[in-house]
Design a protein around this motif. Structure first.
Motif, PDB file in Angstrom:
ATOM      1  N   ARG A 105      -7.312   1.736  -5.199  1.00 53.98           N
ATOM      2  CA  ARG A 105      -7.952   0.786  -6.119  1.00 53.98           C
ATOM      3  C   ARG A 105      -6.949  -0.287  -6.576  1.00 53.98           C
ATOM      4  O   ARG A 105      -7.272  -1.474  -6.644  1.00 53.98           O
ATOM      5  CB  ARG A 105      -8.506   1.542  -7.326  1.00 53.98           C
ATOM      6  CG  ARG A 105      -9.454   0.711  -8.188  1.00 53.98           C
ATOM      7  CD  ARG A 105      -9.779   1.438  -9.485  1.00 53.98           C
ATOM      8  NE  ARG A 105     -10.266   2.777  -9.246  1.00 53.98           N
ATOM      9  CZ  ARG A 105     -11.533   3.075  -8.962  1.00 53.98           C
ATOM     10  NH1 ARG A 105     -12.421   2.104  -8.865  1.00 53.98           N
ATOM     11  NH2 ARG A 105     -11.904   4.325  -8.771  1.00 53.98           N
ATOM     12  N   ILE A 106      -5.729   0.136  -6.874  1.00 52.51           N
ATOM     13  CA  ILE A 106      -4.713  -0.820  -7.335  1.00 52.51           C
ATOM     14  C   ILE A 106      -4.321  -1.764  -6.201  1.00 52.51           C
ATOM     15  O   ILE A 106      -4.117  -2.964  -6.406  1.00 52.51           O
ATOM     16  CB  ILE A 106      -3.477  -0.067  -7.866  1.00 52.51           C
ATOM     17  CG1 ILE A 106      -3.858   0.772  -9.084  1.00 52.51           C
ATOM     18  CG2 ILE A 106      -2.379  -1.045  -8.263  1.00 52.51           C
ATOM     19  CD1 ILE A 106      -2.786   1.751  -9.494  1.00 52.51           C
ATOM     20  N   TRP A 107      -4.219  -1.215  -4.986  1.00 51.92           N
ATOM     21  CA  TRP A 107      -3.878  -2.070  -3.839  1.00 51.92           C
ATOM     22  C   TRP A 107      -4.943  -3.144  -3.631  1.00 51.92           C
ATOM     23  O   TRP A 107      -4.632  -4.296  -3.340  1.00 51.92           O
ATOM     24  CB  TRP A 107      -3.743  -1.211  -2.586  1.00 51.92           C
ATOM     25  CG  TRP A 107      -3.449  -2.030  -1.358  1.00 51.92           C
ATOM     26  CD1 TRP A 107      -2.245  -2.532  -0.973  1.00 51.92           C
ATOM     27  CD2 TRP A 107      -4.395  -2.459  -0.370  1.00 51.92           C
ATOM     28  NE1 TRP A 107      -2.366  -3.245   0.193  1.00 51.92           N
ATOM     29  CE2 TRP A 107      -3.687  -3.217   0.590  1.00 51.92           C
ATOM     30  CE3 TRP A 107      -5.764  -2.279  -0.196  1.00 51.92           C
ATOM     31  CZ2 TRP A 107      -4.296  -3.783   1.708  1.00 51.92           C
ATOM     32  CZ3 TRP A 107      -6.383  -2.840   0.914  1.00 51.92           C
ATOM     33  CH2 TRP A 107      -5.655  -3.584   1.848  1.00 51.92           C
ATOM     34  N   ASN A 166       3.606   0.489 -13.591  1.00 50.85           N
ATOM     35  CA  ASN A 166       2.817   0.277 -14.813  1.00 50.85           C
ATOM     36  C   ASN A 166       1.646  -0.677 -14.619  1.00 50.85           C
ATOM     37  O   ASN A 166       0.914  -0.964 -15.563  1.00 50.85           O
ATOM     38  CB  ASN A 166       3.712  -0.211 -15.949  1.00 50.85           C
ATOM     39  CG  ASN A 166       4.309  -1.589 -15.679  1.00 50.85           C
ATOM     40  OD1 ASN A 166       3.867  -2.328 -14.801  1.00 50.85           O
ATOM     41  ND2 ASN A 166       5.331  -1.933 -16.443  1.00 50.85           N
ATOM     42  N   HIS A 167       1.486  -1.208 -13.383  1.00 49.26           N
ATOM     43  CA  HIS A 167       0.311  -1.989 -12.986  1.00 49.26           C
ATOM     44  C   HIS A 167       0.170  -3.303 -13.748  1.00 49.26           C
ATOM     45  O   HIS A 167      -0.930  -3.842 -13.889  1.00 49.26           O
ATOM     46  CB  HIS A 167      -0.969  -1.150 -13.138  1.00 49.26           C
ATOM     47  CG  HIS A 167      -0.816   0.251 -12.653  1.00 49.26           C
ATOM     48  ND1 HIS A 167      -1.287   1.342 -13.334  1.00 49.26           N
ATOM     49  CD2 HIS A 167      -0.190   0.739 -11.553  1.00 49.26           C
ATOM     50  CE1 HIS A 167      -0.972   2.444 -12.682  1.00 49.26           C
ATOM     51  NE2 HIS A 167      -0.309   2.108 -11.601  1.00 49.26           N
ATOM     52  N   SER A 168       1.277  -3.821 -14.239  1.00 47.53           N
ATOM     53  CA  SER A 168       1.248  -5.101 -14.947  1.00 47.53           C
ATOM     54  C   SER A 168       1.357  -6.259 -13.958  1.00 47.53           C
ATOM     55  O   SER A 168       1.730  -6.082 -12.790  1.00 47.53           O
ATOM     56  CB  SER A 168       2.402  -5.166 -15.946  1.00 47.53           C
ATOM     57  OG  SER A 168       3.644  -5.105 -15.267  1.00 47.53           O
ATOM     58  N   MET A 203       0.834  -1.196   0.000  1.00 50.12           N
ATOM     59  CA  MET A 203       0.000   0.000   0.000  1.00 50.12           C
ATOM     60  C   MET A 203       0.874   1.254   0.000  1.00 50.12           C
ATOM     61  O   MET A 203       0.613   2.217  -0.731  1.00 50.12           O
ATOM     62  CB  MET A 203      -0.930   0.009   1.213  1.00 50.12           C
ATOM     63  CG  MET A 203      -1.728   1.306   1.370  1.00 50.12           C
ATOM     64  SD  MET A 203      -2.868   1.634   0.003  1.00 50.12           S
ATOM     65  CE  MET A 203      -4.346   0.817   0.623  1.00 50.12           C
ATOM     66  N   LEU A 204       1.924   1.229   0.807  1.00 50.52           N
ATOM     67  CA  LEU A 204       2.820   2.383   0.870  1.00 50.52           C
ATOM     68  C   LEU A 204       3.472   2.637  -0.483  1.00 50.52           C
ATOM     69  O   LEU A 204       3.585   3.785  -0.931  1.00 50.52           O
ATOM     70  CB  LEU A 204       3.890   2.137   1.937  1.00 50.52           C
ATOM     71  CG  LEU A 204       4.735   3.341   2.353  1.00 50.52           C
ATOM     72  CD1 LEU A 204       3.856   4.443   2.918  1.00 50.52           C
ATOM     73  CD2 LEU A 204       5.786   2.925   3.366  1.00 50.52           C
ATOM     74  N   MET A 205       3.878   1.570  -1.158  1.00 52.43           N
ATOM     75  CA  MET A 205       4.506   1.723  -2.465  1.00 52.43           C
ATOM     76  C   MET A 205       3.517   2.257  -3.499  1.00 52.43           C
ATOM     77  O   MET A 205       3.844   3.133  -4.300  1.00 52.43           O
ATOM     78  CB  MET A 205       5.073   0.377  -2.930  1.00 52.43           C
ATOM     79  CG  MET A 205       6.257  -0.113  -2.118  1.00 52.43           C
ATOM     80  SD  MET A 205       7.675   1.008  -2.249  1.00 52.43           S
ATOM     81  CE  MET A 205       8.099   0.797  -3.967  1.00 52.43           C
ATOM     82  N   PHE A 206       2.294   1.741  -3.479  1.00 57.37           N
ATOM     83  CA  PHE A 206       1.293   2.220  -4.431  1.00 57.37           C
ATOM     84  C   PHE A 206       0.975   3.698  -4.188  1.00 57.37           C
ATOM     85  O   PHE A 206       0.871   4.486  -5.124  1.00 57.37           O
ATOM     86  CB  PHE A 206       0.009   1.392  -4.333  1.00 57.37           C
ATOM     87  CG  PHE A 206       0.116   0.033  -4.955  1.00 57.37           C
ATOM     88  CD1 PHE A 206       0.552  -0.111  -6.260  1.00 57.37           C
ATOM     89  CD2 PHE A 206      -0.213  -1.109  -4.238  1.00 57.37           C
ATOM     90  CE1 PHE A 206       0.655  -1.363  -6.841  1.00 57.37           C
ATOM     91  CE2 PHE A 206      -0.114  -2.360  -4.810  1.00 57.37           C
ATOM     92  CZ  PHE A 206       0.326  -2.500  -6.113  1.00 57.37           C
ATOM     93  N   VAL A 207       0.825   4.065  -2.918  1.00 52.48           N
ATOM     94  CA  VAL A 207       0.490   5.449  -2.580  1.00 52.48           C
ATOM     95  C   VAL A 207       1.595   6.395  -3.027  1.00 52.48           C
ATOM     96  O   VAL A 207       1.342   7.457  -3.596  1.00 52.48           O
ATOM     97  CB  VAL A 207       0.240   5.579  -1.062  1.00 52.48           C
ATOM     98  CG1 VAL A 207       0.268   7.041  -0.638  1.00 52.48           C
ATOM     99  CG2 VAL A 207      -1.094   4.954  -0.688  1.00 52.48           C
TER     100      VAL A 207
END
Length: 766
Positions: free
Chosen positions: A700-702, A727-729, A684-688
């Motif tokens: 949403r991605i998390w 890049n959300h792959s 979550m921290l990385m996505f944020v």
């Protein structure tokens, strides 16, 4: 002529060729403008003119020659006063009707022969009917004109159509072109409601012809400059080259002056039509939208080609030397009013007209293209503010904006948002292939420290700020979660010189902020600080710095400070990680404290409000996942439950967001191991922190990442995440030996940093 003058006078001061007449007209204009002369003096001047206009039955040529200039000045006070019989021997309307009838006795103006006095009579009539771009003033002017006058004026206009093929007549007499354009302005303003289809056809065909004649001249000039510069060799003397270039761009063709009047007429017509559309006025009801819209687009396409031509010539000349570019730019200064009209109409052009004009320019195959021409105008050594603003607006809006930033066909694609299903099959293109256009490259990636020593209004600073404003606006215009945006953002973070932020804060009055904070009176902000904070807040809220750029000229230190504030606000919105890294590396603790305090007070509240608003609007659409918001605490709680397991993650936005990083913590965990809990926290921290301000998308991605884990999708052994944080792959690149799957981007980075192509786990060759 004063730029603030509301009326488009039919006779301009510069039309007076003789110095004495020019001085006389200028003096009278000043006397009325300064309110030293009023209605009484206007009536006295009118009486003197009418008394001297005829000597017996003969016209006084000297009086007739100066009458249009004088009448264009005194007609407005005369109309308002009414000029009754007590003040002069005949009412004003009687004279005007007589002059109209006299003009009607002449043949159509296209048959004018040099030396005839019909030109002066036409000028006199036209001078009595001033026109304005403001519809309210136009209605006021019409109110003072009788129906009989209007009928005679319409007859005079229609008489010009009586010559067979009048719409296509091309005469060598510039006076004819000028008279036609000015008569069109007057007729549209006073008789437009009574026009029929033939009248409008006559108007449009003449305007298009006059403007197109200037387009042809400018296109030939651009091509001649291109051929000349291409043919220059190292053996040629620079002085000879510059002299030859000067001869090419020194245009004496009357087409430019003729087109100036046509542009004035078209600009007036365009303003009146716009007012009709917005206000629902009954003026120009005879002009149907289905007729006007395509004609307007075609004329504006021609205007855009004029605009591109002058920029092309300067861009091509600049490839030889800055002095050569300056010679080309001087031509525009010599025809200032013409180019200001062009700039005004360029701003009003439609995307379709711009697209067609760009295609036409590219078809020429010159050494420079349409985008280069716009940058040449915006960064000109002899700048004209209206042209610079027009170039900026065209560069920052579609369809040009997608071509304006990235070089050689690598424009950032406006991809649709990646879908939840198999979004990972869209890999991130190599950043080595991306490069900014040469015109802005040096202002973004290769900034020189000497910039910090320049004057706060130096051209180098202005150009650098405009380049960054364009770049940030372009990034903001790209949809979130698209490959193009992510690629460009990471390219900027990797290559852009953070010196830009140092230069921004040379303009932002932090010392005034400190003094203000010590007073603790928020309602009494110094004006110098207020303009900066307002610009920053507006840029954060709207995602644009256009309103600040629009008010930039004439360049002043206060306006540059406002632009600096807007750029900083926009940078916080679209490049928060970039700003945070610059801030974290600051060594001057005093300066960093002031910057954090300024950001916390004037930027962070808007940014936090925007983030929380986006999260509130987001539809996560899942019974197993919920999000709650605490605006008072700047907190977001994400609750994820699955198969009797669950976890509450709390995202806290610091008061100085985004200079300080977002904090993520776990407040509740059910049935989840400590290792997985730490892993989820870290993901979550990385996505944020990788979403550059889009917290709703990060959440949403998390959630998708957690869903994939429960579905049994293994995470990438390099980044420990199922979904790539940038890049959300998904992990799809499998090792043929150990069978573990990696994200392509992670594996490419591993190969690059380890300098070997082996599996990170089993060390087998890949």
């Amino acid at each position: 002529e004063d730029a603030e003058e509301p009326f488009l006078r039919a006779n301009h001061i510069e039309d007076a060729e003789e110095p004495f007449l020019r001085a006389l007209v200028s003096l009278i204009v000043t006397l009325f403008k300064e309110d030293l002369w009023r209605e009484e003096e206007a009536m006295a001047a009118f009486k003197m003119l009418t008394d001297k206009l005829f000597i017996g039955e003969e016209t006084s040529q000297n009086c007739l020659r100066i009458s249009p200039f004088i009448m264009s000045i005194i007609i407005s006070p005369l109309r308002k006063s009414g000029v009754s019989g007590e003040d002069t021997h005949l009412p004003l309307e009687v004279f005007l009707k007589g002059w109209l009838e006299r003009s009607l006795s002449f043949p159509p103006v296209v048959l004018l022969q040099s030396g005839e006095d019909m030109q002066d009579w036409f000028q006199l009539v036209i001078s009595c009917y001033p026109v304005s771009k403001k519809a309210e003033e136009t209605k006021e002017l019409q109110r003072h004109v009788s129906n009989e006058e209007r009928t005679l004026l319409l007859d005079l206009f229609r008489k010009q159509r009586q010559v067979p093929g009048a719409s296509s007549v091309v005469t060598q007499l510039p006076a004819v072109q000028i008279l036609l354009a000015r008569l069109i302005m007057v007729a549209v303003s006073y008789c437009g409601n009574d026009f029929n289809e033939e009248d409008w056809d006559f108007v449009f065909s003449n305007l298009k012809r006059l403007i197109q004649s200037a387009v042809v001249v400018m296109e030939e000039t651009s091509e001649n400059v291109n051929d000349f510069i291409s043919g220059v060799s190292s053996m040629d003397k620079e002085d000879d080259t510059l002299e030859g270039l000067g001869h090419i761009v020194c245009i004496s063709d009357p087409s430019i002056d003729n087109a100036k009047n046509a542009l004035s007429a078209f600009s007036l017509l365009n303003a009146l039509v716009q007012h009709k559309s917005v206000e629902g006025e009954d003026h120009l009801n005879s002009l149907a939208d289905e007729i006007w819209d395509p004609v307007k687009d075609r004329i504006l396409e021609g205007v855009l080609r004029l605009f591109f031509c002058t920029g092309l010539a300067e861009a091509i000349a600049a490839s030889y030397s800055p002095v050569a570019a300056s010679i080309v730019a001087s031509f525009r200064v010599d025809h200032l009013q013409f180019w200001e009209l062009v700039a005004q109409l360029v701003v009003d052009s439609s995307p379709r007209a711009r697209d067609r004009a760009v295609r036409a320019v590219e078809f020429w195959g010159l050494s420079k293209g349409a985008i280069s021409s716009l940058y040449a105008i915006m960064f000109s050594s002899k700048p004209i503010p209206s042209l610079q603003l027009a170039a900026y607006i065209v560069l920052s809006t579609e369809p040009i904006s997608r071509l304006a930033i990235v070089a050689d066909g690598n424009a950032s694609p406006s991809d649709e948002s990646l879908s939840d299903q198999d979004s990972g099959n869209v890999g991130l293109p190599s950043e080595e292939k991306l490069r900014l256009r040469d015109e802005i490259y040096c202002m973004v990636e290769n900034l020189n420290y000497e910039l910090l020593d320049t004057d706060l209004t130096a051209p180098e600073r202005v150009q650098t700020f405009l380049a960054w404003s364009l770049l940030l606006s372009h990034v903001n215009s790209l949809p979130s979660l698209t490959e193009g945006r992510e690629r460009l953002v990471h390219y900027i973070e990797r290559t852009a010189n953070p010196l830009i932020l140092d230069s921004l804060f040379q303009h932002i009055p932090l010392e005034q902020y400190m003094a203000q904070s010590l007073k603790k009176k928020d309602g009494d902000i110094p004006i110098e600080l207020s303009v900066v904070t307002s610009a920053a807040t507006r840029a954060i809220t709207t995602g644009s710095s256009l309103s600040t750029v629009e008010s930039l000229w004439p360049i002043e230190s206060g306006k540059m400070a406002s632009l600096a504030g807007a750029i900083y606000g926009l940078m916080l919105r679209v490049l928060p990680a970039y700003v945070r890294e610059w801030y974290s590396e600051m060594r001057d603790r005093s300066a960093s404290s002031l910057i954090e305090a300024f950001t916390r007070s004037w930027c962070s509240p808007s940014l936090i409000k925007n983030e929380l608003s986006q999260i509130k609007k987001a539809d996560f659409n899942d019974e197993s996942f919920s999000v709650s918001i605490s605006k008072s605490a700047n907190e977001v709680v994400a609750t994820y439950t699955k198969d009797e397991t669950g976890m509450d993650l709390v995202i806290r936005l610091p008061v100085s967001y985004p200079l300080r990083p977002v904090d993520v913590s776990c407040t509740k965990s059910i049935g989840i191991s400590d290792a997985k809990q730490r892993k989820w926290l870290m993901s979550m921290l990385m996505f944020v922190r990788n979403q550059n301000g889009a917290l709703a998308e990060a959440i949403r991605i998390w959630k998708r990442n957690s869903d994939k884990e429960f579905e049994g999708v293994e995470d990438c052994p390099i980044c420990y995440s199922v979904i790539h944080t940038v890049n959300h792959s998904l992990p799809r690149r499998a090792c043929t030996t150990c069978k573990y799957k990696f994200h392509k981007a992670c594996l490419d980075k591993w190969f690059l940093t380890s300098h070997k192509k082996v599996c990170p786990l089993c060390q087998s060759p890949c």
